[in-house]
Enzyme design. Structure first.
Site, PDB file in Angstrom:
ATOM      1  N   HIS A  99       0.843  -1.202   0.000  1.00  0.00           N
ATOM      2  CA  HIS A  99       0.000   0.000   0.000  1.00  0.00           C
ATOM      3  C   HIS A  99       0.871   1.242   0.000  1.00  0.00           C
ATOM      4  O   HIS A  99       2.043   1.192   0.394  1.00  0.00           O
ATOM      5  CB  HIS A  99      -0.931   0.022   1.228  1.00  0.00           C
ATOM      6  CG  HIS A  99      -0.214  -0.094   2.520  1.00  0.00           C
ATOM      7  ND1 HIS A  99       0.228  -1.308   3.026  1.00  0.00           N
ATOM      8  CD2 HIS A  99       0.175   0.844   3.432  1.00  0.00           C
ATOM      9  CE1 HIS A  99       0.831  -1.110   4.183  1.00  0.00           C
ATOM     10  NE2 HIS A  99       0.829   0.197   4.442  1.00  0.00           N
ATOM     11  N   HIS A 101       0.871   5.380   1.264  1.00  0.00           N
ATOM     12  CA  HIS A 101       0.268   6.390   2.128  1.00  0.00           C
ATOM     13  C   HIS A 101       0.281   7.733   1.399  1.00  0.00           C
ATOM     14  O   HIS A 101       1.354   8.173   0.952  1.00  0.00           O
ATOM     15  CB  HIS A 101       1.088   6.581   3.410  1.00  0.00           C
ATOM     16  CG  HIS A 101       1.240   5.358   4.264  1.00  0.00           C
ATOM     17  ND1 HIS A 101       0.663   5.248   5.508  1.00  0.00           N
ATOM     18  CD2 HIS A 101       1.916   4.196   4.065  1.00  0.00           C
ATOM     19  CE1 HIS A 101       0.982   4.078   6.046  1.00  0.00           C
ATOM     20  NE2 HIS A 101       1.745   3.418   5.182  1.00  0.00           N
TER      21      HIS A 101
HETATM   22  P1  AMP Z   1       2.475   0.439   7.183  1.00  0.00           P
HETATM   23  O1  AMP Z   1       3.333   0.758   8.373  1.00  0.00           O
HETATM   24  O2  AMP Z   1       2.969   1.121   5.925  1.00  0.00           O
HETATM   25  O3  AMP Z   1       2.261  -1.046   7.003  1.00  0.00           O
HETATM   26  O4  AMP Z   1       1.086   1.115   7.480  1.00  0.00           O
HETATM   27  C1  AMP Z   1      -0.063   0.423   7.848  1.00  0.00           C
HETATM   28  C2  AMP Z   1      -1.096   1.465   8.181  1.00  0.00           C
HETATM   29  O5  AMP Z   1      -2.365   0.836   8.201  1.00  0.00           O
HETATM   30  C3  AMP Z   1      -0.899   2.155   9.534  1.00  0.00           C
HETATM   31  O6  AMP Z   1      -0.722   3.545   9.335  1.00  0.00           O
HETATM   32  C4  AMP Z   1      -2.205   1.848  10.284  1.00  0.00           C
HETATM   33  O7  AMP Z   1      -2.649   2.944  11.046  1.00  0.00           O
HETATM   34  C5  AMP Z   1      -3.147   1.505   9.148  1.00  0.00           C
HETATM   35  N1  AMP Z   1      -4.243   0.591   9.486  1.00  0.00           N
HETATM   36  C6  AMP Z   1      -4.159  -0.601  10.127  1.00  0.00           C
HETATM   37  N2  AMP Z   1      -5.369  -1.175  10.225  1.00  0.00           N
HETATM   38  C7  AMP Z   1      -6.252  -0.327   9.620  1.00  0.00           C
HETATM   39  C8  AMP Z   1      -7.662  -0.356   9.399  1.00  0.00           C
HETATM   40  N3  AMP Z   1      -8.428  -1.392   9.811  1.00  0.00           N
HETATM   41  N4  AMP Z   1      -8.233   0.686   8.756  1.00  0.00           N
HETATM   42  C9  AMP Z   1      -7.478   1.733   8.342  1.00  0.00           C
HETATM   43  N5  AMP Z   1      -6.139   1.817   8.518  1.00  0.00           N
HETATM   44  C10 AMP Z   1      -5.527   0.799   9.155  1.00  0.00           C
END
Ligand code: AMP
Length: 137
Positions: A99, A101
């Site tokens: 993903h 951001h």
């Molecule tokens: P990463 O560190 O790049 O893997 O980021 C994962 C992101 O997913 C984090 O910023 C979390 O806050 C976000 N996240 C985890 N679970 C959910 C969810 N159910 N809905 C929305 N965001 C989420």
């Protein structure tokens, strides 16, 4: 389903969607770095940029990245956007479904160097969702 983002895509977990197309979805990060912090996610489950299929998955995100960027600039409105992306635990990855951001930025806001979450932005998720969905807040 083991993957939280696959569960969201399948409709088994709730999310505040701001964009959906045939190959990608975008929803508000539940623990945002800034107001309007959005995750852009391929429907195809690919773990990270080193995985088989990652090139196709990244290419499939291009229309969503552009659409969400425009939404954030026009509807928040943000002054700019930072694009972040993490691979593997050592790279800061927490959800192992590729993903990107999109983090809205404002002129003069504090640096984003340490990915520190903004608790205040987290309290405004529903209002921001309404704003990005075409309503007002
Ligand atoms: P990463 O560190 O790049 O893997 O980021 C994962 C992101 O997913 C984090 O910023 C979390 O806050 C976000 N996240 C985890 N679970 C959910 C969810 N159910 N809905 C929305 N965001 C989420």
């Amino acid at each position: 389903m083991d993957c939280v983002f696959c569960s969201i895509i399948a409709g088994q977990l709730p999310a505040r969607f701001v964009h959906q197309d045939d190959r990608a979805v975008a929803f508000l990060d539940i623990n945002p770095l800034r107001r309007g912090h959005t995750l852009v996610v391929p429907r195809l489950h690919v773990v990270d940029l080193t995985s088989d299929g990652a090139a196709e998955a990244v290419a499939s995100l291009a229309p969503a990245l552009q659409a969400v960027s425009r939404l954030l600039i026009e509807r928040l409105p943000a002054d700019g956007i930072s694009l972040l992306q993490a691979n593997r635990a050592a790279g800061g990855q927490e959800v192992f479904h590729l993903h990107f951001h999109l983090v809205p930025r404002w002129s003069g806001d504090r640096p984003l160097n340490d990915w520190t979450k903004d608790p205040e932005a987290g309290t405004a998720l529903d209002a921001i969702h309404l704003q990005l969905s075409g309503g007002t807040s």
